[in-house]
Motif scaffolding. Structure first.
Motif, PDB file in Angstrom:
ATOM      1  N   THR A 124       9.000  19.646  17.969  1.00  0.00           N
ATOM      2  CA  THR A 124       7.588  19.884  18.282  1.00  0.00           C
ATOM      3  C   THR A 124       7.377  21.325  18.728  1.00  0.00           C
ATOM      4  O   THR A 124       6.415  21.973  18.321  1.00  0.00           O
ATOM      5  N   ALA A 125       8.287  21.828  19.534  1.00  0.00           N
ATOM      6  CA  ALA A 125       8.180  23.213  20.008  1.00  0.00           C
ATOM      7  C   ALA A 125       8.275  24.190  18.842  1.00  0.00           C
ATOM      8  O   ALA A 125       7.539  25.177  18.788  1.00  0.00           O
ATOM      9  N   ARG A 126       9.167  23.904  17.887  1.00  0.00           N
ATOM     10  CA  ARG A 126       9.296  24.789  16.722  1.00  0.00           C
ATOM     11  C   ARG A 126       8.021  24.771  15.886  1.00  0.00           C
ATOM     12  O   ARG A 126       7.557  25.804  15.421  1.00  0.00           O
ATOM     13  N   VAL A 127       7.434  23.586  15.715  1.00  0.00           N
ATOM     14  CA  VAL A 127       6.194  23.470  14.947  1.00  0.00           C
ATOM     15  C   VAL A 127       5.077  24.226  15.650  1.00  0.00           C
ATOM     16  O   VAL A 127       4.333  24.982  15.026  1.00  0.00           O
ATOM     17  N   GLN A 128       4.961  24.039  16.958  1.00  0.00           N
ATOM     18  CA  GLN A 128       3.924  24.743  17.711  1.00  0.00           C
ATOM     19  C   GLN A 128       4.128  26.247  17.639  1.00  0.00           C
ATOM     20  O   GLN A 128       3.179  27.001  17.487  1.00  0.00           O
ATOM     21  N   GLN A 129       5.366  26.691  17.733  1.00  0.00           N
ATOM     22  CA  GLN A 129       5.662  28.119  17.676  1.00  0.00           C
ATOM     23  C   GLN A 129       5.311  28.685  16.306  1.00  0.00           C
ATOM     24  O   GLN A 129       4.766  29.770  16.200  1.00  0.00           O
TER      25      GLN A 129
END
Length: 97
Positions: free
Chosen positions: A88-93
């Motif tokens: 999720t963090a990678r997608v948000q980033q």
């Protein structure tokens, strides 16, 4: 911006949506602190260091009420959660960039 962080606001804006996006329910700060203490212990962090992080006066409070021994199934569940949060963090980033 000076002053204390509004933890309820942080939970509502950041943590609850993150948990819900991963099919989990936010159980509150007490559960978060217990989970933090338990996971730090599993990582080999000394009890007195966990005590300092949680700002307990006595290490016995940390040991008796916060550090819990997690069975292997719970450890596997936390690993899956960690992977989902990282994803999720990678997608948000990537949406920010």
């Amino acid at each position: 911006m000076n002053g204390a962080i509004d933890l309820d606001n942080l939970a509502s804006r950041v943590l609850k949506p993150l948990f819900e996006a991963n099919g989990l329910e936010w159980k509150g700060w007490q559960a978060y602190r217990r989970g933090l203490a338990t996971n730090l212990k599993e990582l080999g962090v000394e009890d007195t260091t966990v005590q300092c992080i949680l700002r307990h006066e006595n290490v016995s409070t940390t040991q008796r009420f916060y550090i819990k021994t997690a069975p292997k199934v719970a450890q596997e569940a936390m690993r899956v959660l960690e992977e989902k949060i990282a994803c999720t963090a990678r997608v948000q980033q990537s949406t920010i960039n």
